[in-house]
Design a protein around this motif. Structure first.
Motif, mmCIF file in Angstrom:
data_model
loop_
_atom_site.group_PDB
_atom_site.id
_atom_site.type_symbol
_atom_site.label_atom_id
_atom_site.label_comp_id
_atom_site.label_asym_id
_atom_site.label_seq_id
_atom_site.Cartn_x
_atom_site.Cartn_y
_atom_site.Cartn_z
ATOM 1 N N VAL A 110 -38.290 -44.577 -84.227
ATOM 2 C CA VAL A 110 -37.345 -43.621 -83.663
ATOM 3 C C VAL A 110 -36.505 -44.281 -82.571
ATOM 4 C CG1 VAL A 110 -37.171 -41.518 -82.271
ATOM 5 C CG2 VAL A 110 -38.694 -41.574 -84.249
ATOM 6 N N ALA A 111 -37.123 -45.182 -81.786
ATOM 7 C CA ALA A 111 -36.386 -45.865 -80.721
ATOM 8 C C ALA A 111 -35.242 -46.703 -81.291
ATOM 9 C CB ALA A 111 -37.334 -46.749 -79.912
ATOM 10 N N GLU A 112 -35.504 -47.415 -82.390
ATOM 11 C CA GLU A 112 -34.453 -48.218 -83.032
ATOM 12 C C GLU A 112 -33.365 -47.327 -83.604
ATOM 13 O OE1 GLU A 112 -37.189 -51.983 -84.577
ATOM 14 O OE2 GLU A 112 -36.946 -50.201 -85.829
ATOM 15 N N TRP A 113 -33.784 -46.242 -84.215
ATOM 16 C CA TRP A 113 -32.831 -45.299 -84.806
ATOM 17 C C TRP A 113 -31.935 -44.694 -83.720
ATOM 18 C CZ3 TRP A 113 -33.131 -39.767 -84.253
ATOM 19 C CH2 TRP A 113 -32.272 -39.057 -85.090
ATOM 20 N N ALA A 114 -32.540 -44.287 -82.578
ATOM 21 C CA ALA A 114 -31.770 -43.706 -81.485
ATOM 22 C C ALA A 114 -30.808 -44.736 -80.875
ATOM 23 C CB ALA A 114 -32.714 -43.157 -80.418
ATOM 24 N N TRP A 115 -31.283 -45.998 -80.748
ATOM 25 C CA TRP A 115 -30.421 -47.046 -80.205
ATOM 26 C C TRP A 115 -29.211 -47.276 -81.106
ATOM 27 C CZ3 TRP A 115 -28.089 -49.791 -76.857
ATOM 28 C CH2 TRP A 115 -27.522 -51.019 -77.174
ATOM 29 N N ALA A 116 -29.406 -47.234 -82.403
ATOM 30 C CA ALA A 116 -28.295 -47.438 -83.337
ATOM 31 C C ALA A 116 -27.231 -46.369 -83.153
ATOM 32 C CB ALA A 116 -28.815 -47.433 -84.777
ATOM 33 N N ILE A 117 -27.654 -45.150 -82.856
ATOM 34 C CA ILE A 117 -26.691 -44.070 -82.626
ATOM 35 C C ILE A 117 -26.030 -44.217 -81.256
ATOM 36 C CG2 ILE A 117 -26.447 -41.569 -82.296
ATOM 37 C CD1 ILE A 117 -28.723 -41.199 -84.311
ATOM 38 N N ALA A 118 -26.838 -44.413 -80.212
ATOM 39 C CA ALA A 118 -26.301 -44.492 -78.853
ATOM 40 C C ALA A 118 -25.355 -45.665 -78.673
ATOM 41 C CB ALA A 118 -27.458 -44.588 -77.852
ATOM 42 N N SER A 119 -25.590 -46.758 -79.407
ATOM 43 C CA SER A 119 -24.762 -47.955 -79.243
ATOM 44 C C SER A 119 -23.318 -47.733 -79.681
ATOM 45 C CB SER A 119 -25.368 -49.123 -80.030
ATOM 46 O OG SER A 119 -25.384 -48.836 -81.422
ATOM 47 N N ARG A 120 -23.035 -46.650 -80.375
ATOM 48 C CA ARG A 120 -21.656 -46.344 -80.770
ATOM 49 C C ARG A 120 -20.840 -45.799 -79.601
ATOM 50 N NH1 ARG A 120 -23.503 -42.451 -85.731
ATOM 51 N NH2 ARG A 120 -24.945 -43.900 -86.771
ATOM 52 N N TYR A 121 -21.519 -45.402 -78.533
ATOM 53 C CA TYR A 121 -20.843 -44.775 -77.396
ATOM 54 C C TYR A 121 -20.898 -45.730 -76.205
ATOM 55 C CZ TYR A 121 -21.363 -40.655 -80.320
ATOM 56 O OH TYR A 121 -21.299 -39.773 -81.371
ATOM 57 N N PRO A 122 -19.738 -46.111 -75.665
ATOM 58 C CA PRO A 122 -19.700 -47.204 -74.678
ATOM 59 C C PRO A 122 -20.509 -46.946 -73.418
ATOM 60 C CG PRO A 122 -17.579 -46.049 -74.808
ATOM 61 C CD PRO A 122 -18.382 -45.591 -75.963
ATOM 62 N N ARG A 123 -20.481 -45.734 -72.896
ATOM 63 C CA ARG A 123 -21.227 -45.475 -71.659
ATOM 64 C C ARG A 123 -22.736 -45.490 -71.912
ATOM 65 N NH1 ARG A 123 -16.653 -42.468 -71.555
ATOM 66 N NH2 ARG A 123 -15.291 -42.703 -69.729
ATOM 67 N N LEU A 124 -23.144 -44.907 -73.002
ATOM 68 C CA LEU A 124 -24.566 -44.942 -73.344
ATOM 69 C C LEU A 124 -25.028 -46.375 -73.576
ATOM 70 C CD1 LEU A 124 -24.947 -41.905 -75.806
ATOM 71 C CD2 LEU A 124 -25.468 -41.997 -73.368
ATOM 72 N N ARG A 125 -24.234 -47.127 -74.312
ATOM 73 C CA ARG A 125 -24.606 -48.512 -74.598
ATOM 74 C C ARG A 125 -24.728 -49.326 -73.310
ATOM 75 N NH1 ARG A 125 -23.981 -51.700 -79.298
ATOM 76 N NH2 ARG A 125 -24.160 -53.929 -78.827
ATOM 77 N N ALA A 126 -23.772 -49.128 -72.398
ATOM 78 C CA ALA A 126 -23.786 -49.879 -71.142
ATOM 79 C C ALA A 126 -25.030 -49.559 -70.315
ATOM 80 C CB ALA A 126 -22.529 -49.567 -70.333
ATOM 81 N N ARG A 127 -25.418 -48.249 -70.269
ATOM 82 C CA ARG A 127 -26.578 -47.881 -69.476
ATOM 83 C C ARG A 127 -27.862 -48.396 -70.101
ATOM 84 N NH1 ARG A 127 -25.415 -48.898 -65.956
ATOM 85 N NH2 ARG A 127 -27.404 -48.177 -65.082
ATOM 86 N N ILE A 128 -27.966 -48.343 -71.424
ATOM 87 C CA ILE A 128 -29.167 -48.858 -72.093
ATOM 88 C C ILE A 128 -29.286 -50.367 -71.904
ATOM 89 C CG2 ILE A 128 -30.269 -49.204 -74.339
ATOM 90 C CD1 ILE A 128 -29.057 -46.514 -75.184
ATOM 91 N N GLU A 129 -28.163 -51.076 -72.053
ATOM 92 C CA GLU A 129 -28.192 -52.525 -71.888
ATOM 93 C C GLU A 129 -28.539 -52.907 -70.453
ATOM 94 O OE1 GLU A 129 -24.348 -53.708 -73.252
ATOM 95 O OE2 GLU A 129 -25.002 -53.914 -75.346
ATOM 96 N N ASP A 130 -28.075 -52.110 -69.485
ATOM 97 C CA ASP A 130 -28.370 -52.396 -68.085
ATOM 98 C C ASP A 130 -29.868 -52.280 -67.790
ATOM 99 O OD1 ASP A 130 -27.402 -52.751 -65.218
ATOM 100 O OD2 ASP A 130 -28.484 -50.854 -65.055
#
Length: 226
Positions: A173-193
């Protein structure tokens, strides 16, 4: 253990241990009896029902809290201590907050907790409905954080259901959620941080931020009204 040698206190303590390890769904009179070397009928004879046992166990757990004096150390320090202690209590007994939504887990232990919560915010100067809302706000934050913690722990081990004909290894589920969130720049930036950070440290920092933000808000409201 024969029925006549058991006590209600022994059964409640054993139930808390079982609840801590297995949760509410894992608690049954049969399993508890097996742990105590006694028949399930002996459990019923002492505590009546599973519902009653959960209520007794919850009340015993609430009694673990100690209450700092808001007059002695100040309302804000007392509020901070109680919020952190309540959160720690919920972490030790992860079934406690979910039980509130499924069982009528009210007794002297929880009533004592509520009474002291009112004493803290009364010492801050809140009265009437605002006193109710101050108590409710802090408890709702703690309960919500504990439920979110439990949800994250469950999702960390979960896998995405696979449809008929799906090929390849199961996806978490974590990988699946990351694949979705990574499409959105603010979400991706916060996760990567946050990648590479210690999860326990992040959780502690997040909780501390929330506690102080709430207390800042209550302090500001109190000062503005004064």
């Amino acid at each position: 253990m024969p029925r006549e040698t058991l006590s209600r206190d022994q059964i409640v303590r054993a139930a808390i241990d079982l609840l801590d390890s297995e949760g509410i769904d894992g608690l049954s009179m049969r399993r508890l009896g097996q742990r105590m070397g006694s028949a399930a009928t002996a459990m019923y004879w002492h505590v009546g029902s599973k519902e009653s046992l959960v209520v007794l166990a919850a009340d015993e757990v609430w009694a673990e809290l100690t209450f700092p004096d808001p007059v002695e150390i100040g309302w804000r320090a007392a509020a901070r201590a109680l919020v952190h202690d309540t959160y720690a209590l919920g972490r030790r007994h992860p079934w406690l907050v979910p039980a509130i939504s499924t069982h009528f887990v009210y007794g002297p232990g929880m009533a004592g907790f509520q009474e002291h919560s009112y004493a803290i915010y009364e010492a801050a100067g809140f009265t009437g409905r605002e006193l109710d809302w101050a108590v409710n706000t802090t408890f709702t934050f703690v309960a919500g954080t504990l439920l979110a913690d439990a949800s994250q722990a469950t999702l960390a081990e979960a896998q995405v259901p696979r449809g008929k004909g799906d090929e390849g290894p199961p996806q978490s589920v974590a990988e699946w959620a990351w694949a979705i969130a990574s499409r959105y720049p603010r979400l991706r930036a916060r996760i990567e941080d946050q990648q590479g950070a210690d999860p326990a440290s992040l959780a502690a920092e997040k909780f501390e931020f929330g506690v102080e933000a709430i207390l800042d808000g209550l302090e500001s409201r109190r000062a503005g009204r004064a």
